[in-house]
Design an enzyme around this catalytic site. Structure first.
Site, PDB file in Angstrom:
ATOM      1  N   GLN A 131       2.036  -5.962   5.771  1.00  0.00           N
ATOM      2  CA  GLN A 131       2.266  -5.667   4.370  1.00  0.00           C
ATOM      3  C   GLN A 131       3.697  -6.083   4.020  1.00  0.00           C
ATOM      4  OE1 GLN A 131       1.063  -1.680   3.248  1.00  0.00           O
ATOM      5  NE2 GLN A 131      -0.892  -1.845   4.345  1.00  0.00           N
TER       6      GLN A 131
ATOM      7  N   GLU B 169       0.838  -1.201   0.000  1.00  0.00           N
ATOM      8  CA  GLU B 169       0.000   0.000   0.000  1.00  0.00           C
ATOM      9  C   GLU B 169       0.873   1.251   0.000  1.00  0.00           C
ATOM     10  OE1 GLU B 169      -2.861   0.088   3.219  1.00  0.00           O
ATOM     11  OE2 GLU B 169      -3.912   1.784   2.327  1.00  0.00           O
TER      12      GLU B 169
ATOM     13  N   ASN C 283     -12.630  -1.357  -1.018  1.00  0.00           N
ATOM     14  CA  ASN C 283     -11.954  -1.918   0.152  1.00  0.00           C
ATOM     15  C   ASN C 283     -12.656  -1.434   1.425  1.00  0.00           C
ATOM     16  OD1 ASN C 283      -9.433  -2.930   1.701  1.00  0.00           O
ATOM     17  ND2 ASN C 283      -9.517  -0.774   2.299  1.00  0.00           N
ATOM     18  N   GLU C 284     -12.874  -2.345   2.336  1.00  0.00           N
ATOM     19  CA  GLU C 284     -13.466  -1.996   3.639  1.00  0.00           C
ATOM     20  C   GLU C 284     -14.582  -0.954   3.474  1.00  0.00           C
ATOM     21  OE1 GLU C 284     -10.454  -1.308   6.681  1.00  0.00           O
ATOM     22  OE2 GLU C 284      -9.778  -3.373   6.514  1.00  0.00           O
TER      23      GLU C 284
ATOM     24  N   GLU D  91      -6.241  -9.187   3.790  1.00  0.00           N
ATOM     25  CA  GLU D  91      -5.409  -8.449   4.756  1.00  0.00           C
ATOM     26  C   GLU D  91      -5.393  -9.254   6.039  1.00  0.00           C
ATOM     27  OE1 GLU D  91      -6.070  -4.236   5.419  1.00  0.00           O
ATOM     28  OE2 GLU D  91      -6.609  -3.949   3.299  1.00  0.00           O
TER      29      GLU D  91
ATOM     30  N   TYR E 206      -6.961  -8.809  11.614  1.00  0.00           N
ATOM     31  CA  TYR E 206      -5.687  -8.413  12.216  1.00  0.00           C
ATOM     32  C   TYR E 206      -5.562  -8.998  13.620  1.00  0.00           C
ATOM     33  CZ  TYR E 206      -4.655  -5.269   8.381  1.00  0.00           C
ATOM     34  OH  TYR E 206      -4.350  -4.765   7.133  1.00  0.00           O
TER      35      TYR E 206
HETATM   36  O1  AHR Z   1      -3.184  -2.386   6.246  1.00  0.00           O
HETATM   37  C1  AHR Z   1      -3.497  -1.143   6.786  1.00  0.00           C
HETATM   38  C2  AHR Z   1      -4.967  -0.797   6.635  1.00  0.00           C
HETATM   39  O2  AHR Z   1      -5.738  -1.692   7.379  1.00  0.00           O
HETATM   40  C3  AHR Z   1      -5.532  -0.909   5.238  1.00  0.00           C
HETATM   41  O3  AHR Z   1      -5.289   0.209   4.490  1.00  0.00           O
HETATM   42  C4  AHR Z   1      -7.005  -1.058   5.502  1.00  0.00           C
HETATM   43  O4  AHR Z   1      -7.667  -1.770   4.488  1.00  0.00           O
HETATM   44  C5  AHR Z   1      -7.046  -1.764   6.841  1.00  0.00           C
HETATM   45  O5  AHR Z   1      -7.917  -1.163   7.704  1.00  0.00           O
END
Ligand code: AHR
Length: 499
Positions: free
Chosen positions: A355, A38, A185-186, A306, A250
């Site tokens: 990432q 990103e 995205n999201e 992600e 996450y």
């Molecule tokens: O990876 C960082 C961020 O986390 C990304 O931009 C977003 O899609 C997510 O919330």
């Protein structure tokens, strides 16, 4: 008493493993070992791209040290340019003569200027340099469908349309192959703060205009907050207009406000991190269950596009750059996550760690001309043989690992059959103190590599880049049975040749 307790603590955990020869599901797609890049902090500029005029060795702007490291692990796919950034990105800013490209503020990540030196041509060159598929994330949040549709045409058309000719004028004659295209995205968050119903309608509209001569896998934005209703609504209303649905997950060891330090944590945080990481499997199961109801044929894939550990930013860094150190704990989380993906191959066809460089759970960290490989990189390297293999049912009887109020199975396993018939085993010993012995029903010798270190937060720094690295591992059967000894807090990946 204390020395006695210590001695007991070091006694090996005893486990038994039985590996079935029957396939446990469809093949493990190489794309589950995928990546995400990103425009965020030094994730692109500095971490991957230094520009052709840099004194840092590079190929057409891309760092040679990173290219070599990525070629080694056979990167299957890279998602770009976001994340949140994707829904604020205009692809037209990133084409044409570099010096004439506009400078835009990266309003998502710190309001820093982005001079657009890395745009479509540069990114696609990067994917070709490392032999990866491109996964383009399109803007559904702040640009009309026509823009998304024209970006795809610009990249993939072999015709003499004005867009294809513009691509040629900008230096690329042959169309690129864009295999994956993300539609936003999201959507529930940075992608537009949409209700799921609205996001589903919008997805249908945008996906309708994504027409290309070669088939493109259209990826819809799915859940990322543990909300099943997002999956439910997207599948109920838009499943026919998508080929894949995304899931973000996450591993945050603390709260979102106080995630915790990437280093210097205690055994409780270690255990908590692994527990949160393993909860990814619950999210995949819950999401798959909903998908199964709407799509029993399993036509729509689940892309965990992600995932990874999210710590507090390194002290002294720009908090918007999401820079964090990467330790043995991150490596364990990567290995546990791979095990989960490998157990759900019926739905999970892609996963992208967040990432690639310098951001969140990165594979490489850079500082100017210096570059270091993280423990997470080493896990990707160790699991490389699993790409494209057939998962096998592995049944492990293991005691628990207990820390405070947390109870987890002490050892995790995944097994697969390689094209040459060899059995691949990946074993993770979660216990930070006790080694483990795994008695298997396999008869052959095992060779591979192990990853561990004396400290839970062992990591590689620019001064000490080799603090934690894989070591060769070998075991021979005794009495016709193979046993594998796992050090405390370790990952072991071995191959057992076909009988
Ligand atoms: O990876 C960082 C961020 O986390 C990304 O931009 C977003 O899609 C997510 O919330």
């Amino acid at each position: 008493m204390a020395p006695l307790l210590g001695a007991h603590a070091a006694l090996p955990i005893q486990t038994t493993l039985s590996v079935s020869q029957e396939a446990a599901g469809p093949r493990i797609e190489p794309e589950v070992y995928g990546h995400f890049v990103e425009h965020l902090g030094t994730g692109v500029y500095g971490g991957l791209w230094v520009g052709p005029e840099s004194t840092i060795p590079n190929t057409r702007g891309w760092r040679d040290d990173v290219l070599a490291a990525l070629r080694r692990i056979q990167v299957p796919v890279v998602r770009w340019p976001g994340g949140c950034f994707a829904d604020d990105y205009d692809w037209r800013d990133g084409i044409g003569p570099p010096a004439q490209r506009p400078v835009r503020l990266n309003k998502v990540w710190g309001h820093v200027p982005d001079n657009n030196r890395v745009g479509t041509h540069e990114f696609m060159d990067f994917t070709e340099l490392i032999g990866a598929q491109a996964y383009i994330a399109g803007n559904m949040g702040s640009l009309p469908p026509r823009s998304m549709s024209q970006w795809l045409e610009y990249m993939t058309s072999d015709s003499h349309s004005t867009l294809a000719q513009e691509r040629r004028r900008n230096g690329r004659d042959a169309p690129w192959r864009v295999k994956y295209f993300g539609v936003g995205n999201e959507t529930w968050g940075c992608g537009g703060h949409m209700r799921a119903e609205y996001a589903a309608d919008l997805h249908r509209q945008y996906a309708q205009f994504l027409r290309s001569p070669a088939p493109v896998v259209k990826v819809a934005s799915g859940d990322g907050e543990g909300r099943d209703e997002v999956t439910e609504v997207m599948m109920a209303r838009a499943k026919d207009d998508m080929d894949a649905l995304s899931l973000h997950y996450y591993t945050v060891p603390g709260t979102w406000e106080h995630k915790g330090s990437a280093t210097g944590f205690d055994a409780q945080r270690w255990a908590r991190s692994l527990q949160v990481a393993m909860h990814l499997e619950d999210r995949i199961i819950a999401t798959s269950r909903i998908m199964d109801r709407h799509d029993p044929q399993k036509r729509v894939a689940l892309f965990v596009d992600e995932w990874g550990m999210w710590h507090d930013p390194e002290p002294g860094t720009n908090g918007a750059f999401l820079q964090q150190q990467n330790t043995l704990r991150d490596a364990m989380v990567a290995a546990l996550s791979f095990g989960i993906f490998q157990r759900h191959t019926d739905r999970v066809k892609m996963a992208n760690i967040a990432q690639l460089a310098n951001v969140l759970q990165a594979l490489v960290l850079t500082d100017g001309e210096k570059m270091v490989l993280t423990p997470t990189y080493h896990v990707f390297d160790m699991y490389r043989p699993f790409q494209g293999t057939t998962p096998l049912q592995a049944t492990l009887a293991t005691p628990d690992y207990r820390q405070g109020d947390i109870t987890l199975p002490a050892v995790q396993v995944s097994a697969a059959r390689a094209a040459d018939g060899a059995i691949l085993l990946a074993l993770v010993n979660l216990d930070p103190v006790r080694p483990a012995r795994v008695r298997t029903d396999l008869a052959g010798p095992a060779t591979g590599r192990s990853l561990t270190a004396p400290a839970m937060d062992a990591h590689n720094s620019f001064d000490r880049p080799g603090t934690i690295a894989p070591a060769p591992y070998a075991a021979t059967p005794v009495g016709g049975r193979l046993s594998l000894d796992l050090p405390a807090k370790s990952i072991v990946v071995v191959s057992v040749p076909a009988p």
